[in-house]
Scaffold this active site. Structure first.
Site, PDB file in Angstrom:
ATOM      1  N   ARG A  19     -17.277  44.344  -6.497  1.00 29.16           N
ATOM      2  CA  ARG A  19     -17.162  45.560  -6.830  1.00 29.16           C
ATOM      3  C   ARG A  19     -17.055  45.845  -7.706  1.00 29.16           C
ATOM      4  NH1 ARG A  19     -13.658  49.073  -2.584  1.00 29.16           N
ATOM      5  NH2 ARG A  19     -11.999  47.547  -3.311  1.00 29.16           N
ATOM      6  N   GLU A  48      -4.473  41.113  -1.628  1.00 33.40           N
ATOM      7  CA  GLU A  48      -3.715  41.586  -0.635  1.00 33.40           C
ATOM      8  C   GLU A  48      -3.960  41.061   0.738  1.00 33.40           C
ATOM      9  OE1 GLU A  48      -3.278  46.315  -0.530  1.00 33.40           O
ATOM     10  OE2 GLU A  48      -5.008  46.050  -1.391  1.00 33.40           O
TER      11      GLU A  48
END
Ligand code: MRU
Length: 529
Positions: free
Chosen positions: A416, A453
């Site tokens: 991204r 994460e």
């Protein structure tokens, strides 16, 4: 305020220091004919020295203010009674009132006063510490300013113009704007310096010329009113000046004549760069309208070197400073950042209307998806933000602005980060490199593992991705734990380049910034969980 018996040639970068319970200062009124030092023994000596411009220049009077408080704290301390804090605070207020425009004076005084409760030694330590800090601070300022000037004026040896005196006489070390001139000269980039004489007190011809002479840098003097003509004739590549007070929007008070220089520089498309420490910012003032400009006596204008040069009794308008509007300033360089006032407040486009998450603000377009891509992870999707016409370019511009002049290449992180990184590189015509997921890059690659994460991953870079020492801006869309950008930074350094910093649209406030310390991280928004 007494001339010291040990007056004589000075080490070039020490115009102010603490010596055995007194302050020693170069008497700037005597230069360039005589190198004379003053020994200041009381706060009143410091006040006189600042008022009479024996000690002058915004950073220098800030340091002198701190030292003045130190003299007062020592003088008002007696064995039994301790420190008479009220008397020291009264001296501090008088020190601040010695000259109204340079905010550094108040800054230096208040820093020293803040130590009063800890006793006079702590006040002295603080004041002397400020002097020491000034060396590192001036070096950081000069480095940043040199890099900026290089990027604004690539190519030919530079013809610089400077105003007033911003060198070691005006600071505790090498100087601000003149420090940058000296830095550029050391890199062999300076052809010559045009020095405004700086009417009426001639800080340019008496002090800056003297400093340049000592540094062996070629210079010529000009009367202040010749500066615009020099620009019109193509004799100036960049104007470098200091500052006495900078309002929050970038409006800048500096020596009288700076505003005129800025108007002329803008007319001729010449960059005008303000070089000043952070302590020169006055965040209390929204703009320059609130800056108090010191008015000095008519005699400074109606006479020249003590000889009258106007009809007896002629009045004079004699402001010591003027205020240059932010939009005429190409950039303000501090030890921490480069601020381009004309670009800082450009609004982001508004959302086009009917997006449910927008809540009227563009940041509201960042969508949240709980438990994606794994349970317990709150996923932030920027797709709706990027879908707004003009927004991607505006986001890239804003982030690029924060690192203006501080990077040579953009590193976009898969996947991204490719979107924003590519936009940033394209908007700023900067080379772009892609840090990729494993197995994608050909040739010899370096690889770095990191934790997300949700799980682990790796980034790869070609070993020959950068030129040695290249300054690389690492770009991603969001900052979560800092794992991805941390891996990118390790790869940049393994390839022999430098990390200029990290740029993201949103910081999710998951401690990524702290984990990436001491790298600088800039986020447009903090979007806490
Ligand atoms: O009246 P002065 O000589 O104290 O004015 C000084 C200036 O205006 C300088 O340009 C400014 O303080 C910056 S000094 C680094």
């Amino acid at each position: 305020m007494t001339p010291t018996p040990d007056a004589g040639p000075l080490p070039p970068a020490r115009s102010l220091y603490w010596d055995d319970g007194t302050v020693v200062a170069v008497d700037q009124r005597a230069l360039p004919h005589e190198v004379r030092q003053l020994r200041l023994r009381t706060a009143d000596d410091v006040i006189d020295a600042v008022k009479s411009l024996a000690v002058r220049g915004a950073p220098a009077i800030g340091l002198a203010g701190g030292l003045g408080v130190a003299l007062s704290a020592v003088a008002h301390t007696s064995g039994d009674a301790g420190t008479d804090e009220a008397a020291v605070r009264a001296d501090a207020e008088r020190l601040i009132a010695a000259r109204p425009t340079a905010v550094n004076l108040e800054w230096g005084v208040r820093r020293a006063v803040a130590q009063l409760g800890k006793g006079p030694e702590a006040v002295v330590d603080e004041a002397v510490g400020m002097l020491r800090e000034d060396a590192a601070l001036n070096a950081a300022l000069a480095e940043r300013a040199c890099a900026l000037v290089e990027s604004l004026t690539p190519g030919r040896p530079l013809r610089l113009l400077t105003h007033c005196n911003t060198g070691h006489l005006a600071t505790g070390a090498v100087g601000t704007a003149l420090g940058a001139v000296i830095g550029l000269a050391a890199e062999g980039r300076v052809e010559s310096v045009l020095v405004d004489e700086t009417r009426p007190l001639l800080q340019g011809s008496r002090l800056t010329a003297w400093e340049l002479e000592q540094a062996g840098i070629p210079y010529r003097l000009c009367v202040d009113s010749a500066a615009a003509a020099a620009m019109a004739r193509g004799m100036v590549d960049c104007v470098l000046v200091g500052a006495d007070r900078i309002a929050a929007n970038g409006d800048t008070a500096n020596k009288i004549g700076t505003y005129g220089l800025a108007v002329a520089a803008a007319r001729h498309g010449i960059p005008l760069v303000v070089v000043a420490p952070e302590s020169t910012w006055d965040g209390q003032l929204a703009d320059g309208a609130g800056i108090v400009v010191e008015e000095r006596s008519a005699e400074e204008v109606t006479g020249f070197a003590g000889t009258p040069c106007a009809p007896a009794g002629a009045g004079a308008f004699n402001p010591a400073f003027d205020v240059t509007p932010a939009e005429l300033i190409t950039a303000i360089v501090t030890e921490q950042r480069v601020f381009r006032p004309s670009r800082a407040d450009r609004p982001l486009p508004e959302p086009s209307g009917d997006h449910s998450a927008s809540s009227g603000r563009i940041a509201g377009l960042i969508e949240e998806f709980p438990d994606h891509p794994a349970p317990g992870v709150l996923f932030r999707d920027l797709s709706a933000l990027y879908a707004e016409p003009g927004v991607l370019a505006a986001l890239a511009d804003r982030l690029a602005e924060r690192y203006f002049g501080e990077y040579d290449r953009v590193l976009a992180v898969e996947s991204r980060g490719f979107v924003l990184g590519a936009a940033l590189a394209a908007r700023t015509a900067t080379p772009l490199t892609l840090a990729r997921k494993p197995g994608k890059l050909p040739g010899e690659v370096l690889s770095a593992a990191y934790a997300l994460e949700y799980g682990d991953d790796r980034l790869e870079l070609r070993r020959d991705a950068f030129r040695p020492g290249e300054r690389v801006l690492c770009v991603d869309d969001v900052l979560a734990t800092g794992g991805t950008l941390g891996a990118a930074a390790r790869l940049v350094e393994e390839c022999g380049a430098k990390v200029a910093g990290m740029a993201v649209v949103a910081d999710l406030a998951l401690g990524g910034g702290e984990r990436l310390s001491p790298y600088r991280v800039e986020a447009l928004w903090e979007v806490p969980a």
